[in-house]
Design a protein around this motif. Structure first.
Motif, PDB file in Angstrom:
ATOM      1  N   PRO A 119       5.862  13.374  -5.748  1.00  9.01           N
ATOM      2  CA  PRO A 119       5.761  14.814  -5.982  1.00  9.01           C
ATOM      3  C   PRO A 119       4.609  15.420  -5.180  1.00  9.01           C
ATOM      4  N   ASP A 120       4.697  16.720  -4.930  1.00  3.66           N
ATOM      5  CA  ASP A 120       3.663  17.414  -4.160  1.00  3.66           C
ATOM      6  C   ASP A 120       2.296  17.332  -4.816  1.00  3.66           C
ATOM      7  N   ASN A 121       2.270  17.267  -6.153  1.00  3.29           N
ATOM      8  CA  ASN A 121       0.993  17.322  -6.862  1.00  3.29           C
ATOM      9  C   ASN A 121       0.417  15.949  -7.213  1.00  3.29           C
ATOM     10  N   VAL A 122       0.620  14.980  -6.312  1.00  2.00           N
ATOM     11  CA  VAL A 122      -0.099  13.708  -6.425  1.00  2.00           C
ATOM     12  C   VAL A 122      -1.509  13.965  -5.894  1.00  2.00           C
ATOM     13  N   ILE A 123      -2.521  13.470  -6.592  1.00  2.00           N
ATOM     14  CA  ILE A 123      -3.904  13.639  -6.159  1.00  2.00           C
ATOM     15  C   ILE A 123      -4.011  13.130  -4.717  1.00  2.00           C
ATOM     16  N   PRO A 124      -4.619  13.902  -3.807  1.00  2.00           N
ATOM     17  CA  PRO A 124      -4.604  13.538  -2.381  1.00  2.00           C
ATOM     18  C   PRO A 124      -5.105  12.134  -2.045  1.00  2.00           C
ATOM     19  N   TYR A 125      -6.177  11.662  -2.648  1.00  2.00           N
ATOM     20  CA  TYR A 125      -6.640  10.322  -2.285  1.00  2.00           C
ATOM     21  C   TYR A 125      -5.686   9.248  -2.811  1.00  2.00           C
ATOM     22  N   ILE A 126      -4.997   9.523  -3.911  1.00  2.00           N
ATOM     23  CA  ILE A 126      -3.984   8.585  -4.420  1.00  2.00           C
ATOM     24  C   ILE A 126      -2.806   8.538  -3.450  1.00  2.00           C
ATOM     25  N   ARG A 127      -2.370   9.704  -2.991  1.00  2.00           N
ATOM     26  CA  ARG A 127      -1.287   9.762  -1.997  1.00  2.00           C
ATOM     27  C   ARG A 127      -1.670   8.949  -0.765  1.00  2.00           C
ATOM     28  N   GLN A 128      -2.918   9.117  -0.301  1.00  2.00           N
ATOM     29  CA  GLN A 128      -3.377   8.374   0.875  1.00  2.00           C
ATOM     30  C   GLN A 128      -3.410   6.875   0.600  1.00  2.00           C
ATOM     31  N   ALA A 129      -3.857   6.477  -0.572  1.00  2.00           N
ATOM     32  CA  ALA A 129      -3.921   5.055  -0.915  1.00  2.00           C
ATOM     33  C   ALA A 129      -2.522   4.447  -0.971  1.00  2.00           C
ATOM     34  N   ILE A 130      -1.549   5.194  -1.500  1.00  2.00           N
ATOM     35  CA  ILE A 130      -0.166   4.705  -1.527  1.00  2.00           C
ATOM     36  C   ILE A 130       0.350   4.557  -0.103  1.00  2.00           C
ATOM     37  N   SER A 131       0.069   5.526   0.746  1.00  2.00           N
ATOM     38  CA  SER A 131       0.468   5.442   2.154  1.00  2.00           C
ATOM     39  C   SER A 131      -0.190   4.243   2.830  1.00  2.00           C
ATOM     40  N   ASN A 132      -1.484   4.044   2.582  1.00  2.00           N
ATOM     41  CA  ASN A 132      -2.181   2.884   3.154  1.00  2.00           C
ATOM     42  C   ASN A 132      -1.500   1.593   2.722  1.00  2.00           C
ATOM     43  N   PHE A 133      -1.173   1.488   1.446  1.00  2.00           N
ATOM     44  CA  PHE A 133      -0.496   0.303   0.909  1.00  2.00           C
ATOM     45  C   PHE A 133       0.835   0.071   1.619  1.00  2.00           C
ATOM     46  N   ARG A 134       1.602   1.114   1.767  1.00  2.00           N
ATOM     47  CA  ARG A 134       2.927   0.995   2.385  1.00  2.00           C
ATOM     48  C   ARG A 134       2.833   0.619   3.856  1.00  2.00           C
ATOM     49  N   ASN A 135       1.698   0.972   4.481  1.00  2.00           N
ATOM     50  CA  ASN A 135       1.500   0.667   5.901  1.00  2.00           C
ATOM     51  C   ASN A 135       0.630  -0.573   6.123  1.00  2.00           C
ATOM     52  N   ASP A 136       0.443  -1.349   5.065  1.00  2.00           N
ATOM     53  CA  ASP A 136      -0.376  -2.573   5.140  1.00  2.00           C
ATOM     54  C   ASP A 136      -1.779  -2.309   5.681  1.00  2.00           C
ATOM     55  N   GLN A 137      -2.317  -1.141   5.358  1.00  2.00           N
ATOM     56  CA  GLN A 137      -3.685  -0.804   5.751  1.00  2.00           C
ATOM     57  C   GLN A 137      -4.575  -1.110   4.559  1.00  2.00           C
ATOM     58  N   TRP A 138      -5.356  -2.161   4.658  1.00  2.00           N
ATOM     59  CA  TRP A 138      -6.120  -2.659   3.526  1.00  2.00           C
ATOM     60  C   TRP A 138      -7.345  -1.825   3.203  1.00  2.00           C
ATOM     61  N   PHE A 139      -7.965  -1.201   4.205  1.00  2.00           N
ATOM     62  CA  PHE A 139      -9.154  -0.389   3.986  1.00  2.00           C
ATOM     63  C   PHE A 139      -8.942   1.015   4.496  1.00  2.00           C
ATOM     64  N   GLY A 140      -9.511   1.992   3.770  1.00  2.00           N
ATOM     65  CA  GLY A 140      -9.458   3.365   4.235  1.00  2.00           C
ATOM     66  C   GLY A 140     -10.638   4.159   3.717  1.00  2.00           C
ATOM     67  N   SER A 141     -10.939   5.222   4.414  1.00  2.00           N
ATOM     68  CA  SER A 141     -11.947   6.191   3.970  1.00  2.00           C
ATOM     69  C   SER A 141     -11.225   7.486   3.658  1.00  2.00           C
ATOM     70  N   PHE A 142     -11.790   8.258   2.745  1.00  2.00           N
ATOM     71  CA  PHE A 142     -11.165   9.530   2.387  1.00  2.00           C
ATOM     72  C   PHE A 142     -12.265  10.532   2.076  1.00  2.00           C
ATOM     73  N   GLY A 143     -12.119  11.758   2.596  1.00  2.00           N
ATOM     74  CA  GLY A 143     -13.062  12.825   2.292  1.00  2.00           C
ATOM     75  C   GLY A 143     -14.287  12.866   3.200  1.00  2.00           C
ATOM     76  N   TRP A 144     -14.251  12.082   4.260  1.00  2.00           N
ATOM     77  CA  TRP A 144     -15.375  12.031   5.202  1.00  2.00           C
ATOM     78  C   TRP A 144     -14.981  12.719   6.494  1.00  2.00           C
ATOM     79  N   THR A 145     -15.945  13.346   7.132  1.00  2.00           N
ATOM     80  CA  THR A 145     -15.758  13.887   8.464  1.00  2.00           C
ATOM     81  C   THR A 145     -16.577  13.045   9.426  1.00  2.00           C
ATOM     82  N   ILE A 146     -15.906  12.413  10.361  1.00  2.00           N
ATOM     83  CA  ILE A 146     -16.599  11.562  11.325  1.00  2.00           C
ATOM     84  C   ILE A 146     -16.689  12.340  12.639  1.00  2.00           C
ATOM     85  N   GLU A 147     -17.893  12.481  13.096  1.00  2.00           N
ATOM     86  CA  GLU A 147     -18.096  13.239  14.344  1.00  2.00           C
ATOM     87  C   GLU A 147     -18.405  12.330  15.485  1.00  2.00           C
TER      88      GLU A 147
END
Length: 147
Positions: A119-147
């Motif tokens: 659903p559209d109203n999945v908490i954004p970092y949860i949505r990202q974590a599910i996507s990471n899981f589905r893409n076999d990405q074991w580590f991720g950062s969320f909410g950071w701006t890297i310059e």
């Protein structure tokens, strides 16, 4: 003079899977992301191993028991929102008991959804974590701006 070390909250999040579906819960009267979907989750209590915390949260939130051998750590996220956090994500496909809403004062709906139809109203970092899981990405950062 001893420098004080930085500390941050640590949480576990449980992806309960049934085939291609994941169990979501809608937050209710918690003061954080109410009305949005998450997964069973909670903070480590201290002196508690990650799988033990996930087992405790599964029982507290959805009334099921999980054998540690049936839990798999599938991701870690370094996250920033109002504060800085470390989140562990675990999967389980087997458990004992029937899934129920064991915390109706904090959750007003449990819902199985296909991993491709969140659903559209999945908490954004949860949505990202599910996507990471589905893409076999074991580590991720969320909410950071890297310059």
């Amino acid at each position: 003079m001893t420098k004080q070390r930085h500390t941050m909250p640590v949480a576990v999040h449980l992806f309960l899977l049934r085939g291609e579906e994941i169990l979501l819960l809608r937050r209710f009267r918690t003061g954080y992301e109410d009305g949005n979907y998450s997964v069973p989750a909670g903070h480590l209590d201290g002196g508690e191993e990650v799988k033990a915390a996930a087992i405790r949260e599964a029982l507290e939130e959805v009334g099921i028991e999980i054998d540690p051998a049936d839990l798999h750590v599938v991701g870690v996220m370094h996250r920033r929102s109002t504060d800085e956090r470390i989140d562990f994500f675990l999967t389980a496909q087997n458990w004992t008991g029937t899934i129920i809403n064991a915390e109706p004062d904090k959750c007003d709906e449990l819902r199985w959804v296909h991993l491709d139809e969140l659903p559209d109203n999945v908490i954004p970092y949860i949505r990202q974590a599910i996507s990471n899981f589905r893409n076999d990405q074991w580590f991720g950062s969320f909410g950071w701006t890297i310059e």
